[in-house]
Motif scaffolding. Structure first.
Motif, PDB file in Angstrom:
ATOM      1  N   LEU A  74      -1.692  -2.707  -1.789  1.00  0.00           N
ATOM      2  CA  LEU A  74      -1.397  -1.332  -1.948  1.00  0.00           C
ATOM      3  C   LEU A  74      -2.018  -0.263  -0.769  1.00  0.00           C
ATOM      4  CD1 LEU A  74      -0.873  -0.701  -5.777  1.00  0.00           C
ATOM      5  CD2 LEU A  74       0.953  -1.122  -3.986  1.00  0.00           C
ATOM      6  N   TYR A  75      -3.274  -0.325  -0.665  1.00  0.00           N
ATOM      7  CA  TYR A  75      -4.048   0.595   0.341  1.00  0.00           C
ATOM      8  C   TYR A  75      -3.575  -0.062   1.696  1.00  0.00           C
ATOM      9  CZ  TYR A  75      -7.041   2.875  -2.814  1.00  0.00           C
ATOM     10  OH  TYR A  75      -7.637   3.838  -3.757  1.00  0.00           O
ATOM     11  N   CYS A  76      -3.186  -1.133   1.925  1.00  0.00           N
ATOM     12  CA  CYS A  76      -2.619  -1.523   3.342  1.00  0.00           C
ATOM     13  C   CYS A  76      -1.233  -0.817   3.555  1.00  0.00           C
ATOM     14  CB  CYS A  76      -2.429  -3.178   3.437  1.00  0.00           C
ATOM     15  SG  CYS A  76      -3.926  -3.997   3.686  1.00  0.00           S
ATOM     16  N   LEU A  77      -0.577  -0.251   2.617  1.00  0.00           N
ATOM     17  CA  LEU A  77       0.756   0.460   2.766  1.00  0.00           C
ATOM     18  C   LEU A  77       0.393   1.659   2.816  1.00  0.00           C
ATOM     19  CD1 LEU A  77       2.775  -1.831   0.472  1.00  0.00           C
ATOM     20  CD2 LEU A  77       2.684  -2.225   2.995  1.00  0.00           C
ATOM     21  N   ALA A  78      -0.293   2.265   2.030  1.00  0.00           N
ATOM     22  CA  ALA A  78      -0.502   3.786   1.837  1.00  0.00           C
ATOM     23  C   ALA A  78      -1.687   4.118   1.157  1.00  0.00           C
ATOM     24  CB  ALA A  78       0.825   4.410   0.887  1.00  0.00           C
ATOM     25  N   SER A  79      -2.451   5.111   1.745  1.00  0.00           N
ATOM     26  CA  SER A  79      -3.702   5.738   1.120  1.00  0.00           C
ATOM     27  C   SER A  79      -3.292   6.726  -0.033  1.00  0.00           C
ATOM     28  CB  SER A  79      -4.452   6.507   2.321  1.00  0.00           C
ATOM     29  OG  SER A  79      -4.767   5.615   3.437  1.00  0.00           O
ATOM     30  N   ALA A  80      -2.623   6.492  -1.008  1.00  0.00           N
ATOM     31  CA  ALA A  80      -2.327   6.808  -2.359  1.00  0.00           C
ATOM     32  C   ALA A  80      -3.676   6.998  -3.208  1.00  0.00           C
ATOM     33  CB  ALA A  80      -1.022   6.630  -2.730  1.00  0.00           C
ATOM     34  N   ASP A  81      -3.790   7.578  -4.329  1.00  0.00           N
ATOM     35  CA  ASP A  81      -4.624   7.374  -5.292  1.00  0.00           C
ATOM     36  C   ASP A  81      -4.249   6.473  -6.143  1.00  0.00           C
ATOM     37  OD1 ASP A  81      -6.278   9.234  -4.261  1.00  0.00           O
ATOM     38  OD2 ASP A  81      -5.468  10.954  -5.372  1.00  0.00           O
ATOM     39  N   TRP A  82      -4.312   5.142  -5.894  1.00  0.00           N
ATOM     40  CA  TRP A  82      -3.723   4.172  -6.850  1.00  0.00           C
ATOM     41  C   TRP A  82      -4.484   3.987  -7.971  1.00  0.00           C
ATOM     42  CZ3 TRP A  82       0.663   3.382  -5.131  1.00  0.00           C
ATOM     43  CH2 TRP A  82       1.064   3.148  -3.958  1.00  0.00           C
ATOM     44  N   THR A  83      -3.784   3.821  -8.925  1.00  0.00           N
ATOM     45  CA  THR A  83      -4.453   3.603 -10.322  1.00  0.00           C
ATOM     46  C   THR A  83      -3.979   2.490 -10.960  1.00  0.00           C
ATOM     47  OG1 THR A  83      -2.621   4.592 -11.679  1.00  0.00           O
ATOM     48  CG2 THR A  83      -3.874   6.321 -10.705  1.00  0.00           C
ATOM     49  N   PHE A  84      -4.836   2.509 -12.241  1.00  0.00           N
ATOM     50  CA  PHE A  84      -4.843   0.982 -13.147  1.00  0.00           C
ATOM     51  C   PHE A  84      -3.239   0.897 -13.535  1.00  0.00           C
ATOM     52  CE2 PHE A  84      -4.360  -1.023 -17.156  1.00  0.00           C
ATOM     53  CZ  PHE A  84      -5.310  -2.093 -17.080  1.00  0.00           C
ATOM     54  N   ASP A  85      -2.722   1.894 -14.010  1.00  0.00           N
ATOM     55  CA  ASP A  85      -1.359   1.842 -14.295  1.00  0.00           C
ATOM     56  C   ASP A  85      -0.516   1.162 -13.187  1.00  0.00           C
ATOM     57  OD1 ASP A  85      -1.619   2.811 -16.641  1.00  0.00           O
ATOM     58  OD2 ASP A  85      -1.089   4.814 -16.311  1.00  0.00           O
ATOM     59  N   HIS A  86      -0.665   1.700 -11.855  1.00  0.00           N
ATOM     60  CA  HIS A  86       0.331   1.344 -10.772  1.00  0.00           C
ATOM     61  C   HIS A  86      -0.040  -0.378 -10.627  1.00  0.00           C
ATOM     62  CE1 HIS A  86      -0.276   5.586  -8.997  1.00  0.00           C
ATOM     63  NE2 HIS A  86       0.923   5.553  -9.580  1.00  0.00           N
ATOM     64  N   VAL A  87      -1.133  -0.707 -10.864  1.00  0.00           N
ATOM     65  CA  VAL A  87      -1.600  -2.086 -10.568  1.00  0.00           C
ATOM     66  C   VAL A  87      -1.029  -2.964 -11.647  1.00  0.00           C
ATOM     67  CG1 VAL A  87      -3.623  -3.727 -10.408  1.00  0.00           C
ATOM     68  CG2 VAL A  87      -3.530  -1.650  -9.085  1.00  0.00           C
ATOM     69  N   ASP A  88      -1.052  -2.315 -12.861  1.00  0.00           N
ATOM     70  CA  ASP A  88      -0.610  -3.183 -14.117  1.00  0.00           C
ATOM     71  C   ASP A  88       0.962  -3.340 -14.150  1.00  0.00           C
ATOM     72  OD1 ASP A  88      -1.351  -4.185 -16.654  1.00  0.00           O
ATOM     73  OD2 ASP A  88      -0.283  -2.794 -17.483  1.00  0.00           O
ATOM     74  N   SER A  89       1.617  -2.151 -13.564  1.00  0.00           N
ATOM     75  CA  SER A  89       3.069  -2.353 -13.483  1.00  0.00           C
ATOM     76  C   SER A  89       3.575  -3.450 -12.474  1.00  0.00           C
ATOM     77  CB  SER A  89       3.632  -0.881 -13.069  1.00  0.00           C
ATOM     78  OG  SER A  89       3.355  -0.857 -11.756  1.00  0.00           O
ATOM     79  N   ILE A  90       2.888  -3.842 -11.556  1.00  0.00           N
ATOM     80  CA  ILE A  90       2.993  -4.910 -10.560  1.00  0.00           C
ATOM     81  C   ILE A  90       2.634  -6.297 -11.378  1.00  0.00           C
ATOM     82  CG2 ILE A  90       2.221  -5.575  -8.468  1.00  0.00           C
ATOM     83  CD1 ILE A  90       1.925  -2.720  -7.435  1.00  0.00           C
ATOM     84  N   LEU A  91       1.281  -6.133 -11.932  1.00  0.00           N
ATOM     85  CA  LEU A  91       1.218  -7.520 -12.644  1.00  0.00           C
ATOM     86  C   LEU A  91       2.215  -7.850 -13.855  1.00  0.00           C
ATOM     87  CD1 LEU A  91      -2.724  -7.276 -12.418  1.00  0.00           C
ATOM     88  CD2 LEU A  91      -1.188  -8.553 -10.965  1.00  0.00           C
ATOM     89  N   ARG A  92       2.451  -6.859 -14.504  1.00  0.00           N
ATOM     90  CA  ARG A  92       3.670  -7.040 -15.503  1.00  0.00           C
ATOM     91  C   ARG A  92       5.022  -7.584 -14.801  1.00  0.00           C
ATOM     92  NH1 ARG A  92       2.237  -1.952 -17.589  1.00  0.00           N
ATOM     93  NH2 ARG A  92       4.552  -1.316 -16.823  1.00  0.00           N
ATOM     94  N   LEU A  93       5.400  -7.169 -13.927  1.00  0.00           N
ATOM     95  CA  LEU A  93       6.449  -7.568 -12.847  1.00  0.00           C
ATOM     96  C   LEU A  93       6.267  -9.014 -12.571  1.00  0.00           C
ATOM     97  CD1 LEU A  93       9.053  -6.822 -11.409  1.00  0.00           C
ATOM     98  CD2 LEU A  93       7.645  -6.120  -9.554  1.00  0.00           C
ATOM     99  N   CYS A  94       4.995  -9.229 -12.241  1.00  0.00           N
ATOM    100  CA  CYS A  94       4.634 -10.699 -11.843  1.00  0.00           C
ATOM    101  C   CYS A  94       5.050 -11.627 -12.890  1.00  0.00           C
ATOM    102  CB  CYS A  94       3.389 -10.714 -11.240  1.00  0.00           C
ATOM    103  SG  CYS A  94       2.838 -12.013 -10.216  1.00  0.00           S
ATOM    104  N   ARG A  95       4.620 -11.308 -13.998  1.00  0.00           N
ATOM    105  CA  ARG A  95       4.486 -12.028 -15.348  1.00  0.00           C
ATOM    106  C   ARG A  95       5.875 -12.083 -16.016  1.00  0.00           C
ATOM    107  NH1 ARG A  95      -0.736  -9.589 -16.114  1.00  0.00           N
ATOM    108  NH2 ARG A  95       0.488  -7.940 -17.260  1.00  0.00           N
TER     109      ARG A  95
END
Length: 510
Positions: free
Chosen positions: A315-336
């Protein structure tokens, strides 16, 4: 003078060990006029003179207090007496874009650091300066560049900014992050040295207590000013400082030392985890055109803490946003999840698309339409956010849909929206899933008693039969909450005067 020597020695040794080439750079000290920054400035002056370093100061006027002009004059007088050039910067909280607004404290901090950067680098409107120099927001954890941004050469000597944060500030910061929810990274607290925006930020007083600074100022006749707002316990940090920490001292008198040891331990462990995560990033992630691609099974095969860190690096390679646990968790849920196709919309125009056993991360061009083409069995995930928009078109569909999300002010009249079924209000903090309905599915309809079959709702709304199978439906978890143009459910509604998100749906024939 023993106290003067010991504090001066602390600062000198910190600089020598943290940045051996510091003497070849220009130094700037952030000077508020309070006891912390006044003591630090006084300690830096003789070191700078001895090493032949150019030392200057910057004072930021927040425009929030009647005494702000007095503070600026005090800082100017103090610098004149020390022979230090001073830059005065004025900021306004009105300059924070609505989509970036957080709180008075956070907004003031954001603008203060941006003003310091502009002063030190001699530029205006610093690009990408949405964060502050403290966590991953200040550097790319992959060690690479943010796509679309310039690469920063770590071998180039950087100007130095000194900040007067001390051990008591560190206690407050750790407690604040703990209360708000954070990770190991956040519990490290403020870092003694951090590179951000082409500047090396240094905090040489993190091992020094507030009482030591006050004693030093008193013993050496250092005048300072007092910011009355520091005693206003309506601000969270002040409440922790004046109400919480004194009570904790009854339990642990050496609170600052204990927190200091904790941050030291976590810093070492976080550094190791970062190195391991970067190695996984290098072996698991492929670059295909503008996409960063990772195989879902390979990602899920590594321990969960490393999964989260690898995703965050991407995510940081793509944009310098304030990435949170919720952002990361939504991606891992998508993965599962078992679905073959889905799409997640994230801040900074970042999109994560699941295609069978791969996740594709990309940042869309703001000048282009963002259309998610999803198979009939697929779904699109969308985290509601300020001024975010997504477009959806199922494969083979006769029409596409546009959904736009904006901030809703709770003081506005709710009744204006009730008659328009193509608009809906939602509480903040939601991630919705957009997919087609399933046979036999029911919804508790707002304004009606009990539930009703979605099929019957389509009939009542006169939705053509051939469009029903591809009509988008909004879900929160497994709950159907909105069928655009048809009906809104009784779930996840806004209370009167509650702020939230305003979503507008528009159907466009293909």
């Amino acid at each position: 003078m023993s106290g003067a020597f010991s504090l001066g020695d602390v600062v000198r040794r910190f600089i020598e060990s943290s940045y051996p080439d510091a003497s070849s750079q220009d130094w700037t000290v952030a000077l508020s006029g309070g006891v912390d920054s006044m003591v630090l400035t006084r300690l830096l002056k003789p070191i700078a003179d001895e090493w032949g370093v150019s030392l200057s100061a910057v004072h930021v006027n927040h425009g929030m207090r009647a005494e702000a002009a007095r503070d600026a004059q005090f800082a100017e007088k103090a610098c004149n007496e020390l022979g230090i050039p001073l830059s005065l910067k004025t900021i306004s909280l009105h300059d924070v874009p609505p989509e970036l607004h957080k709180s008075v404290e956070a907004d003031a901090r954001r603008l203060r650091y941006q003003a310091i950067v502009e002063c030190v680098l001699g530029v205006q409107n610093v690009p990408g300066s949405s964060g502050v120099p403290r966590g991953k927001a200040d550097s790319n954890p992959s060690g690479g560049q943010v796509m679309g941004d310039s690469v920063e050469n770590n071998k180039v000597h950087k100007p130095v900014v000194f900040l007067a944060h001390h051990a008591d500030d560190q206690v407050e910061t750790v407690l604040l992050r703990l209360l708000r929810g954070t990770s190991v990274e956040g519990l490290r607290g403020m870092q003694p040295v951090r590179e951000w925006q082409g500047i090396r930020w240094m905090r040489p007083l993190l091992t020094v207590s507030k009482s030591q600074l006050v004693d030093y100022a008193s013993s050496n006749g250092i005048d300072c000013i007092q910011d009355e707002t520091n005693f206003d316990t309506h601000f969270t940090r002040n409440y922790i400082r004046h109400e919480v920490i004194p009570k904790l001292h009854h339990v642990q008198p050496n609170l600052a030392e204990v927190i200091g040891r904790l941050t030291d331990v976590l810093e070492a462990e976080d550094r190791w985890l970062a190195e391991v995560s970067q190695e996984h990033f290098r072996t698991l992630v492929q670059k295909r055109g503008k996409d960063l691609v990772i195989h879902t099974e390979r990602l899920l095969s590594i321990p969960l803490p490393l999964q989260r860190r690898v995703v965050k690096i991407i995510l940081y390679c793509l944009a310098s946003a304030d990435w949170t646990f919720d952002h990361v968790d939504s991606i891992l849920r998508l993965c599962r999840e078992s679905g073959a196709s889905a799409l997640v919309h994230l801040p900074g125009r970042v999109r994560v698309r699941k295609s069978y056993n791969e996740l594709h991360f990309l940042r869309v061009d703001s000048r282009k339409s963002d259309i998610g083409s999803v198979t009939g069995a697929g779904q699109l995930k969308w985290r509601l956010d300020e001024q975010s928009m997504c477009r959806l078109q199922w494969s083979g569909s006769e029409q596409s849909w546009t959904f736009r999300c904006d901030r809703w002010n709770g003081r506005e009249a709710l009744g204006l929206l009730l008659a328009d079924r193509y608009q809906a209000l939602f509480p903040k903090g939601l991630e919705v899933t957009i997919r087609s309905y399933r046979a036999g599915e029911r919804m508790k309809v707002l304004g009606l008693q009990g539930s009703k079959k979605v099929q019957d709702l389509f009939v009542d709304a006169k939705v053509p039969r051939h469009l029903r199978a591809e009509w988008p439906c909004f879900y929160v978890g497994d709950d159907l909450v909105w069928v655009p143009g048809v009906a809104r459910s009784t779930l996840f509604l806004l209370d009167e005067f509650q702020d939230g998100w305003h979503v507008i749906a528009q159907s466009v024939p293909s």
